[in-house]
Design a protein around this motif. Structure first.
Motif, mmCIF file in Angstrom:
data_model
loop_
_atom_site.group_PDB
_atom_site.id
_atom_site.type_symbol
_atom_site.label_atom_id
_atom_site.label_comp_id
_atom_site.label_asym_id
_atom_site.label_seq_id
_atom_site.Cartn_x
_atom_site.Cartn_y
_atom_site.Cartn_z
ATOM 1 N N ASP A 240 7.408 11.771 -2.882
ATOM 2 C CA ASP A 240 6.225 11.455 -3.928
ATOM 3 C C ASP A 240 5.085 11.370 -3.222
ATOM 4 N N ALA A 241 4.863 11.097 -2.013
ATOM 5 C CA ALA A 241 3.595 11.055 -1.229
ATOM 6 C C ALA A 241 3.104 12.682 -1.327
ATOM 7 N N ARG A 242 4.266 13.530 -1.272
ATOM 8 C CA ARG A 242 3.568 15.042 -1.074
ATOM 9 C C ARG A 242 2.986 15.260 -2.513
ATOM 10 N N LYS A 243 3.519 14.962 -3.598
ATOM 11 C CA LYS A 243 2.914 14.901 -4.969
ATOM 12 C C LYS A 243 1.430 14.464 -5.099
ATOM 13 N N GLY A 244 1.434 13.263 -4.351
ATOM 14 C CA GLY A 244 0.294 12.273 -4.187
ATOM 15 C C GLY A 244 -0.767 13.391 -3.646
ATOM 16 N N VAL A 245 -0.537 13.886 -2.380
ATOM 17 C CA VAL A 245 -1.450 14.663 -1.561
ATOM 18 C C VAL A 245 -1.802 15.916 -2.493
ATOM 19 N N ILE A 255 -10.474 16.315 -3.967
ATOM 20 C CA ILE A 255 -10.573 14.783 -3.380
ATOM 21 C C ILE A 255 -10.198 14.801 -1.992
ATOM 22 N N PRO A 256 -11.125 14.893 -0.766
ATOM 23 C CA PRO A 256 -10.511 15.093 0.490
ATOM 24 C C PRO A 256 -9.432 13.742 0.629
ATOM 25 N N VAL A 257 -8.324 13.978 1.204
ATOM 26 C CA VAL A 257 -7.362 13.128 1.724
ATOM 27 C C VAL A 257 -7.927 12.645 3.039
ATOM 28 N N LEU A 258 -8.098 11.363 3.425
ATOM 29 C CA LEU A 258 -8.750 10.981 4.597
ATOM 30 C C LEU A 258 -7.737 10.762 5.660
ATOM 31 N N GLY A 259 -6.485 10.395 4.985
ATOM 32 C CA GLY A 259 -5.345 10.250 6.046
ATOM 33 C C GLY A 259 -4.245 9.668 5.602
ATOM 34 N N LYS A 285 4.241 10.812 9.466
ATOM 35 C CA LYS A 285 3.589 11.746 10.295
ATOM 36 C C LYS A 285 3.721 13.251 10.128
ATOM 37 N N ASN A 286 4.891 13.318 9.841
ATOM 38 C CA ASN A 286 5.206 14.864 9.919
ATOM 39 C C ASN A 286 4.744 15.461 8.471
ATOM 40 N N LEU A 287 4.734 14.583 7.540
ATOM 41 C CA LEU A 287 4.010 14.970 6.182
ATOM 42 C C LEU A 287 2.544 15.549 6.602
ATOM 43 N N ALA A 288 2.108 14.355 7.368
ATOM 44 C CA ALA A 288 0.515 14.590 7.678
ATOM 45 C C ALA A 288 0.572 15.953 8.222
ATOM 46 N N GLU A 289 1.332 16.323 9.340
ATOM 47 C CA GLU A 289 0.949 17.424 9.992
ATOM 48 C C GLU A 289 1.366 18.609 9.067
ATOM 49 N N ASP A 290 2.233 18.721 8.263
ATOM 50 C CA ASP A 290 2.541 19.893 7.318
ATOM 51 C C ASP A 290 1.472 20.179 6.588
ATOM 52 N N PHE A 291 0.608 19.103 5.978
ATOM 53 C CA PHE A 291 -0.506 19.326 4.996
ATOM 54 C C PHE A 291 -1.867 19.274 5.883
ATOM 55 N N LYS A 292 -1.582 19.145 7.199
ATOM 56 C CA LYS A 292 -3.109 19.191 8.061
ATOM 57 C C LYS A 292 -3.958 18.228 7.855
ATOM 58 N N ILE A 293 -3.554 16.918 7.589
ATOM 59 C CA ILE A 293 -4.332 15.883 7.205
ATOM 60 C C ILE A 293 -4.031 14.642 8.351
ATOM 61 N N PRO A 294 -5.068 13.842 8.678
ATOM 62 C CA PRO A 294 -5.129 13.103 9.624
ATOM 63 C C PRO A 294 -3.735 12.111 9.716
ATOM 64 N N PHE A 295 -3.288 11.645 10.481
ATOM 65 C CA PHE A 295 -2.555 10.519 10.366
ATOM 66 C C PHE A 295 -3.058 9.328 11.000
ATOM 67 N N LEU A 296 -3.003 8.309 10.210
ATOM 68 C CA LEU A 296 -3.801 7.064 10.507
ATOM 69 C C LEU A 296 -3.134 5.971 11.306
#
Ligand SMILES: Nc1ncnc2c1ncn2[C@@H]1O[C@H](COP(=O)(O)OP(=O)(O)OP(=O)(O)O)[C@@H](O)[C@H]1O
Ligand SMILES: [Mg+2]
Length: 360
Positions: A240-245, A255-259, A285-296
């Motif tokens: 679901d988070a993937r869908k959100g991103v 809209i930029p995803v800040l993290g 964390k892996n999801l953030a890496e996949d999408f190249k989005i900061p992991f907060l």
């Protein structure tokens, strides 16, 4: 049969945004309705036809014919400026999945920001399942009306120095909000624009789960600087988070995803030093890496977090307990990426899509 336009308009109000109605014609035994829609599918047309007919039948005896004409219009992006010019940054907190900790994160980040000296507001955009009035210990509070430049506005209620508005101020705890899309959107409009937010450094918007009407509605109304995505490490939550991103990254939304924040990352008892990864490890964390989005950062499952949310005092409102520090760190990282975003990217454009509420 005696039809009248205002009544038909009223019947349509629960189904179609009034701006989308082009024309209503009625004759002795016939009603013809012309509307604009961005959705060209037959399925959508059928759904609308059925909904409208159902409501017309409730109001008129069935002895009439009715026709719905849809004029398909293209969604466009407008260059509108944010109508909330006294608010410097608007951050949306979301996850497409329910119950993963959006509201808890919103409340705690708001408190961390406040402790850092910022002026902060929280808009509870979860019209159907508000929680900010509970998390900020404001159950039963009612916003006062204030006069701003001759207009009556709602004054957000302050708790721990944070300005809060929620539909929860207007309903009682046991009352379910049973509204079709346009009504929910109208209520949201009032919370945003009929409020005296004053000058804010941050307005945090706590979104409902999903990627639906309310999300589109918010993106159509205000220019969101960036979004935070929260997820548990669990596979179903991550899906679901993937869908959100991807909603935020869609071309017409952008809209930029800040993290990404990982919530309920692990559980640790007071007596052992072992982290139990109940929902899996490093998923967000892996999801953030996949999408190249900061992991907060990751937030463990901690009983105090749940307890403090339930009693209406976000744990980050307190000075620098270990748990508050986790939220402070996440907040600092969010600010870092927000500053970069504001430096490198133009303001987010407001989405200009007319949605046909009431139809999924
Ligand atoms: N890290 C945590 N440790 C323990 N409990 C937590 C944690 N994060 C959230 N909770 C609890 O989990 C529950 C769900 O959290 P919350 O209401 O913030 O989720 P949500 O994503 O906003 O849900 P909804 O989709 O219904 O809006 C709450 O009872 C909250 O107190
Ligand atoms: Mg919530």
């Amino acid at each position: 049969m005696k039809f009248d336009k205002p009544k038909i308009k009223k019947i349509l109000a629960g189904i179609i945004d009034s701006d989308d109605i082009i024309n209503i014609n009625h004759f002795d035994k016939e009603i013809i309705i012309d509307i604009n829609s961005t959705n060209p599918t037959l399925k959508h047309k059928k759904e609308l036809e059925n909904k409208i007919l159902e409501d017309l039948n409730k109001n008129y005896s069935k002895d009439f014919t009715y026709k719905l004409n849809i004029n398909v219009v293209k969604p466009t992006i407008s260059q509108n400026v944010n109508r909330l010019e006294n608010i410097k940054n608007i951050i949306a907190v979301s996850s497409a999945k329910g119950g993963v900790g959006k509201s808890t994160l919103t409340a705690n980040i708001a408190c961390s920001l406040k402790k850092m000296g910022f002026k902060v507001g929280v808009l509870d955009a979860d019209i159907y399942g508000p929680s900010m009035h509970i998390m900020f210990d404001l159950v039963g509070s009612k916003p006062l009306a204030v006069n701003v430049d001759g207009k009556s506005k709602m004054s957000p209620i302050e708790s721990y120095g944070i300005k809060v508005l929620s539909i929860g101020f207007f309903t009682n705890m046991d009352q379910a909000v049973v509204w079709r899309g346009p009504m929910a959107s109208k209520a949201l409009n009032q919370l945003i624009f009929d409020a005296d937010w004053g000058n804010l450094d941050f307005l945090l918007v706590d979104l409902p789960p999903g990627t639906g009407d309310i999300h589109l509605s918010i993106m159509q109304k205000i220019s969101i600087n960036g979004a935070l995505i929260i997820s548990t490490p669990q596979i179903v939550a991550l899906a679901d988070a993937r869908k959100g991103v991807s909603m935020y990254q869609q071309d017409n939304i952008n809209i930029p995803v800040l993290g990404i924040v990982e919530n309920m990352a692990y559980y640790q008892t007071e007596n052992d030093n072992v982290k139990h990864y109940i929902f899996g490890k490093d998923g967000a964390k892996n999801l953030a890496e996949d999408f190249k989005i900061p992991f907060l950062g990751e937030i463990p499952i901690i009983q105090q977090i749940r307890e403090s949310a339930d009693v209406g005092r976000p744990i980050a409102a307190d000075d620098d307990s270990d748990v508050a520090l986790i939220y402070n760190e996440i907040t600092k990282k969010m600010i870092k990426f927000l500053v970069e975003r504001n430096k490198n990217l133009p303001p987010t454009e407001i989405l200009k899509i007319k949605t046909m509420a009431g139809c999924q």
